[in-house]
Write a protein that holds these residues in place. Sequence first.
Motif, PDB file in Angstrom:
ATOM      1  N   THR A 121       0.847  -1.195   0.000  1.00  0.00           N
ATOM      2  CA  THR A 121       0.000   0.000   0.000  1.00  0.00           C
ATOM      3  C   THR A 121       0.880   1.242   0.000  1.00  0.00           C
ATOM      4  OG1 THR A 121      -0.049   0.223   2.409  1.00  0.00           O
ATOM      5  CG2 THR A 121      -1.705  -1.254   1.398  1.00  0.00           C
ATOM      6  N   PRO A 122       0.311   2.395  -0.372  1.00  0.00           N
ATOM      7  CA  PRO A 122       1.092   3.642  -0.289  1.00  0.00           C
ATOM      8  C   PRO A 122       1.634   3.907   1.120  1.00  0.00           C
ATOM      9  CG  PRO A 122      -0.870   3.997  -1.607  1.00  0.00           C
ATOM     10  CD  PRO A 122      -0.991   2.610  -1.010  1.00  0.00           C
ATOM     11  N   GLU A 123       0.862   3.537   2.143  1.00  0.00           N
ATOM     12  CA  GLU A 123       1.328   3.735   3.525  1.00  0.00           C
ATOM     13  C   GLU A 123       2.537   2.847   3.824  1.00  0.00           C
ATOM     14  OE1 GLU A 123      -1.940   3.000   2.731  1.00  0.00           O
ATOM     15  OE2 GLU A 123      -2.664   5.067   2.923  1.00  0.00           O
ATOM     16  N   GLU A 124       2.467   1.602   3.369  1.00  0.00           N
ATOM     17  CA  GLU A 124       3.605   0.699   3.569  1.00  0.00           C
ATOM     18  C   GLU A 124       4.833   1.205   2.821  1.00  0.00           C
ATOM     19  OE1 GLU A 124       1.537  -3.669   4.137  1.00  0.00           O
ATOM     20  OE2 GLU A 124       1.582  -2.787   2.123  1.00  0.00           O
ATOM     21  N   LEU A 125       4.636   1.674   1.591  1.00  0.00           N
ATOM     22  CA  LEU A 125       5.756   2.196   0.811  1.00  0.00           C
ATOM     23  C   LEU A 125       6.371   3.415   1.482  1.00  0.00           C
ATOM     24  CD1 LEU A 125       4.270   1.794  -2.766  1.00  0.00           C
ATOM     25  CD2 LEU A 125       6.022   0.386  -1.688  1.00  0.00           C
ATOM     26  N   SER A 126       5.535   4.246   2.052  1.00  0.00           N
ATOM     27  CA  SER A 126       6.030   5.415   2.776  1.00  0.00           C
ATOM     28  C   SER A 126       6.870   4.971   3.974  1.00  0.00           C
ATOM     29  CB  SER A 126       4.850   6.279   3.236  1.00  0.00           C
ATOM     30  OG  SER A 126       5.308   7.388   3.968  1.00  0.00           O
ATOM     31  N   ASP A 127       6.389   3.963   4.690  1.00  0.00           N
ATOM     32  CA  ASP A 127       7.147   3.426   5.832  1.00  0.00           C
ATOM     33  C   ASP A 127       8.474   2.826   5.369  1.00  0.00           C
ATOM     34  OD1 ASP A 127       5.121   4.176   7.558  1.00  0.00           O
ATOM     35  OD2 ASP A 127       4.283   2.141   7.728  1.00  0.00           O
ATOM     36  N   TYR A 128       8.475   2.115   4.230  1.00  0.00           N
ATOM     37  CA  TYR A 128       9.709   1.541   3.696  1.00  0.00           C
ATOM     38  C   TYR A 128      10.737   2.642   3.425  1.00  0.00           C
ATOM     39  CZ  TYR A 128       6.970  -2.704   2.579  1.00  0.00           C
ATOM     40  OH  TYR A 128       6.177  -3.824   2.627  1.00  0.00           O
ATOM     41  N   HIS A 129      10.262   3.714   2.831  1.00  0.00           N
ATOM     42  CA  HIS A 129      11.160   4.827   2.522  1.00  0.00           C
ATOM     43  C   HIS A 129      11.723   5.423   3.816  1.00  0.00           C
ATOM     44  CE1 HIS A 129      12.617   8.651   0.908  1.00  0.00           C
ATOM     45  NE2 HIS A 129      12.701   8.014  -0.251  1.00  0.00           N
ATOM     46  N   ASP A 130      10.863   5.596   4.816  1.00  0.00           N
ATOM     47  CA  ASP A 130      11.318   6.120   6.112  1.00  0.00           C
ATOM     48  C   ASP A 130      12.369   5.197   6.729  1.00  0.00           C
ATOM     49  OD1 ASP A 130       9.548   8.226   5.783  1.00  0.00           O
ATOM     50  OD2 ASP A 130       8.042   7.397   7.166  1.00  0.00           O
ATOM     51  N   ASN A 131      12.150   3.877   6.618  1.00  0.00           N
ATOM     52  CA  ASN A 131      13.134   2.920   7.140  1.00  0.00           C
ATOM     53  C   ASN A 131      14.468   3.058   6.416  1.00  0.00           C
ATOM     54  OD1 ASN A 131      11.235   1.896   8.902  1.00  0.00           O
ATOM     55  ND2 ASN A 131      10.764   0.122   7.648  1.00  0.00           N
TER      56      ASN A 131
END
Length: 168
Positions: A121-131
Motif C-alpha cells: 500500500t502507499p502507507e507501507e511504501l512510505s514506511d519503507y522509505h522512512d526505514n
Amino acid sequence: MARLIVLNGPPGCGKSTIARRYADDHLGTLALDVDRVRDLISGAPGETGRMARDVAVAAARVHLASGHDVVVPQFLGRPEFLDRLADLAADVGVPFHEVVLYDSKENALRRFAARGTVRATPEELSDYHDNLVALMAARRPTVIHSREGDPDHTYRALLAVLGGSGQG
C-alpha cells in the motif's frame, strides 16, 4: 580484485538496471537479484525470503572467491542482510561497497506506483522509505541521487564511486 557492491534504494530507482549494466560492462560480474532467487523458491513469502538471502550469500561467496565482482540490487530497510554481506566481503577478503540509489519520498512513491508491480500500500511504501532514510543515517552508505529517466547519470556516478570509469 573482486568486490561486493550492494545497490540499495527504493523500488523503481534503477537498482536492477544499473546492476545489469555494470555486469554487462565488467565481464564475469554476477548481478545477483535476490528477488529473482526468491521467485524460484516455493513456499510462504517470509520463509522464501530468508532462504533466498541464504542462497544469495552462498552464491556470492563462491563467485567472489573465484575472483569476480558481485553486485546485489536490493531494497533493504533493515541492516541484517547488509551486515551479512559486509561480513561475507570481510571473510573473502574483498572490498565492500554499500551504495544507495536515492530519490525523495514523493518521487519514490510516484515511481513505485508507475511500476504497477508493487504489492504494498502507499502507507507501507512510505514506511519503507522512512526505514531506508533511518538506515542511511545509521550506516552512512555512499548515496547517489537517482535521476528518473537518466540511468547514464546514475551509472557514471556509480563508476566514479567505485574508482573506475571503463570496462573491467
